[in-house]
Design an enzyme around this catalytic site. Structure first.
Site, PDB file in Angstrom:
ATOM      1  N   ARG A 158      35.856  39.170  40.490  1.00 26.74           N
ATOM      2  CA  ARG A 158      34.533  38.584  40.644  1.00 26.74           C
ATOM      3  C   ARG A 158      33.824  38.605  39.296  1.00 26.74           C
ATOM      4  O   ARG A 158      33.826  39.622  38.600  1.00 26.74           O
ATOM      5  CB  ARG A 158      33.740  39.307  41.735  1.00 26.74           C
ATOM      6  CG  ARG A 158      33.177  40.649  41.353  1.00 26.74           C
ATOM      7  CD  ARG A 158      32.585  41.315  42.593  1.00 26.74           C
ATOM      8  NE  ARG A 158      31.430  42.139  42.281  1.00 26.74           N
ATOM      9  CZ  ARG A 158      30.946  43.042  43.135  1.00 26.74           C
ATOM     10  NH1 ARG A 158      31.499  43.216  44.318  1.00 26.74           N
ATOM     11  NH2 ARG A 158      29.882  43.738  42.807  1.00 26.74           N
ATOM     12  N   GLU A 194      31.457  40.645  49.641  1.00 22.90           N
ATOM     13  CA  GLU A 194      32.895  40.827  49.382  1.00 22.90           C
ATOM     14  C   GLU A 194      33.758  40.406  50.568  1.00 22.90           C
ATOM     15  O   GLU A 194      33.252  40.112  51.652  1.00 22.90           O
ATOM     16  CB  GLU A 194      33.165  42.297  49.035  1.00 22.90           C
ATOM     17  CG  GLU A 194      32.932  42.611  47.554  1.00 22.90           C
ATOM     18  CD  GLU A 194      34.060  42.079  46.652  1.00 22.90           C
ATOM     19  OE1 GLU A 194      35.038  41.511  47.188  1.00 22.90           O
ATOM     20  OE2 GLU A 194      33.963  42.238  45.431  1.00 22.90           O
ATOM     21  N   GLN A 223      42.236  50.280  40.042  1.00 20.92           N
ATOM     22  CA  GLN A 223      43.602  49.985  40.501  1.00 20.92           C
ATOM     23  C   GLN A 223      44.130  48.655  39.950  1.00 20.92           C
ATOM     24  O   GLN A 223      45.328  48.375  40.053  1.00 20.92           O
ATOM     25  CB  GLN A 223      43.655  49.926  42.045  1.00 20.92           C
ATOM     26  CG  GLN A 223      43.464  51.267  42.759  1.00 20.92           C
ATOM     27  CD  GLN A 223      41.999  51.634  42.947  1.00 20.92           C
ATOM     28  OE1 GLN A 223      41.098  50.967  42.436  1.00 20.92           O
ATOM     29  NE2 GLN A 223      41.744  52.718  43.659  1.00 20.92           N
ATOM     30  N   ILE A 279      42.473  37.560  39.696  1.00 19.20           N
ATOM     31  CA  ILE A 279      41.207  36.956  40.120  1.00 19.20           C
ATOM     32  C   ILE A 279      40.209  38.082  40.331  1.00 19.20           C
ATOM     33  O   ILE A 279      40.457  38.997  41.110  1.00 19.20           O
ATOM     34  CB  ILE A 279      41.407  36.112  41.388  1.00 19.20           C
ATOM     35  CG1 ILE A 279      42.359  34.961  41.059  1.00 19.20           C
ATOM     36  CG2 ILE A 279      40.071  35.583  41.910  1.00 19.20           C
ATOM     37  CD1 ILE A 279      42.818  34.193  42.253  1.00 19.20           C
TER      38      ILE A 279
END
Ligand code: ZN
Lengths: 75, 478
Positions: free
Chosen positions: B167, B275, B183, B165
């Site tokens: 953004r 976020e 990462q 998932i």
């Protein structure tokens, strides 16, 4: 709606309109890629009143860091 | 017990009183975000929300589902457990099913999302009732979709296919921006493709049943398949169907599917976006996805996720599934001691470990081990270690342990300049932080300090009474 509220660019276009005619339109700036709906409050839609902390200076756009960096071609 | 698709899960939520239908007319901004934020403020047992009367659309012409996994009852129902299952029990059940990995997948030829298919005149702004989540966001985002891609060096390896998932900023009628943090697994795939000078094929599945969403948000090893983990979690093979433009597998029950490719060598201004840290991040240039094909069910439901200052749906979605891998990795080192791990705070920036100890100093070693686990390298900024009889999911108990067991001179250990995810707004430079272990366990020989020889114990029979009371409450409610 022709000037980007965030960066002041004039390169904007309408990308959508409400299915029920006349309720709202959606606009996009091709310089800073900001997107907004005509029915949002003035601190989103009006270049003079846009959220000061989130204004974008067009000169900064090419300087933005690449995430992730573009790797070298493998031969 | 597996849910067929997204609608099947919404029906279950409705039957269980965990779906609130909002019939009054709402505006896309700010009503939907505001309502979801308000719901999250009201506590950890919130229902999902379904909006079907949206200004600018005829009634039922556009439907938006929010907060679908955004509470502990909804998380329990995701796993097919009774909705009032205590959190610690959900954790142990998840850990048990995690151990059943891998469960082979079930392949299908067709899927409900094949009902409507488009390859021309794609306009995401018209296909989906997109809207701004937070006021500083640079646009309309998709932030709960499964993004699927394959390893380019080892394309046959099913486990190296990734479901994650990320953004996604809608940046044009058929263009999306994506944030593949280095990462993340998809960043590996993208690097492989860009080194070859090729686009990276991707599929984006929106409105999936909640088990694949949970697996996609679980920190798995690089070669572990999210589909095989979803099967393990639901106790039944996970159903997938092939994409048409690339060799990629799609969750069968998705509402909307976008097929496209990440454009090689292209980066474009992105964000900001609010976020999970409760702060915005943005002002960077990120890859772009070109969408070539869209499929969707008739009258699809648009599932979206409000993200903001914790707690929001994100925290429920990545709470238990972040805690369990950390627990398993600690168990590898200390199989007889580690009891449970709660790494639910901002994706594990704060983690609480409950452990037995063999001798004085042992708890600090367990805390150090947490810092060196794969997840700990990017998180675990503060690790709190408590005794085995303290429930790490019960924060009042944890506070009691800190209040009474911790001696700041001996038990607060700071390790300088370790790695952390760059999104941690406190890190300086971004990605570097000191970390701290708080040892809130009872001192044990050869440590002699404090006065801990007369701890209070519970009256006999408390465990039985706890079960009995839960049963009585269940009966009263049903
Ligand atoms: Zn602009």
């Amino acid at each position: 709606m022709n000037i980007c509220p965030r960066c002041g660019s004039q390169h904007t276009e309408q990308v959508a309109a409400s299915p029920v005619a006349g309720v709202w339109t959606v606009h996009m700036c091709s310089t800073c890629i900001f997107t907004w709906r005509s029915t949002e409050p003035e601190h989103i839609t009006n270049p003079d009143k846009y959220l000061p902390a989130f204004k974008v200076d067009q000169a900064d756009i090419p300087k933005a860091a690449h995430v992730p960096p573009i790797p070298a071609r493998r031969v | 017990m597996a849910y067929q698709d997204f609608r099947d899960f919404l029906n279950t939520l409705e039957k269980e009183g965990q779906l609130l239908k909002v019939e009054e007319q709402v505006n896309l901004e700010p009503d939907i975000s505001a309502a979801t934020r308000a719901l999250n403020n009201l506590g950890d047992k919130s229902p999902a929300l379904l909006f079907n009367n949206i200004n600018g659309y005829e009634k039922d012409q556009a439907r938006i589902a929010m907060n679908v996994i955004g509470s502990w009852p909804n998380h329990a129902l995701m796993m097919g457990m009774p909705k009032n299952t205590p959190l610690k029990e959900q954790f142990f059940e998840f850990a048990h099913r995690y151990d059943q990995f891998p469960m082979p997948v079930q392949r299908e030829e067709t899927a409900p999302f094949h009902e409507v298919e488009l390859t021309e005149n794609i306009n995401l702004f018209e296909l989906l009732p997109l809207f701004r989540l937070n006021q500083g966001d640079g646009g309309f985002y998709i932030d709960k979709a499964c993004v699927i891609s394959r390893d380019q060096d080892d394309p046959e390896h099913f486990g190296k296919q990734n479901v994650g998932i990320y953004r996604l900023q809608v940046k044009g009628k058929d263009r999306l921006g994506i944030q593949p943090v280095p990462q993340h697994d998809i960043a590996v795939h993208l690097r492989q493709a860009e080194e070859r000078g090729q686009n990276l094929p991707v599929v984006i599945a929106l409105g999936c049943e909640p088990v694949i969403t949970t697996a996609a948000a679980t920190p798995l090893k690089y070669d572990q398949s999210e589909y095989e983990m979803a099967g393990a979690i639901q106790g039944q093979p996970y159903r997938i169907v092939k994409a048409k433009d690339a060799d990629l597998d799609i969750p069968w029950g998705a509402e909307v599917v976008l097929e496209g490719e990440i454009l090689c060598g292209e980066r474009e201004f992105e964000g900001p976006f609010g976020e999970f840290t409760g702060h915005y991040s943005g002002g960077r240039s990120m890859p772009v996805i070109q969408i070539n094909r869209v499929y969707h069910r008739q009258n699809p439901i648009f599932e979206h996720l409000y993200i903001g200052m914790p707690w929001t749906e994100t925290d429920y979605m990545i709470g238990v599934n972040t805690s369990v891998p950390l627990y398993q990795q600690l168990k590898e080192a200390f199989p007889n001691e580690v009891v449970a791990v709660n790494a639910m705070y901002t994706h594990g920036l704060v983690a609480i470990i409950s452990t037995k100890r063999r001798y004085g100093g042992f708890a600090k070693a367990v805390g150090m081990r947490a810092l060196t686990t794969p997840h700990g390298l990017g998180y675990c900024k503060v690790v709190i270690v408590v005794d085995e009889d303290v429930d790490p999911f019960n924060l009042p108990q944890v506070m009691w342990a800190i209040s009474t067991k911790l001696h700041p001179k001996h038990d607060a250990v700071i390790i300088p300049d370790l790695s952390v995810l760059p999104l941690d707004p406190g890190s300086d430079p971004a990605g570097i932080t000191h970390k701290m272990i708080l040892d809130a366990t009872t001192p044990l020989a050869p440590e002699q300090r404090g006065h801990y020889s007369q701890p209070l114990d519970s009256p006999p029979g408390v465990d039985q009474w706890e079960k009995k009371i839960i049963n009585l409450l269940n009966r009263q409610q049903s």
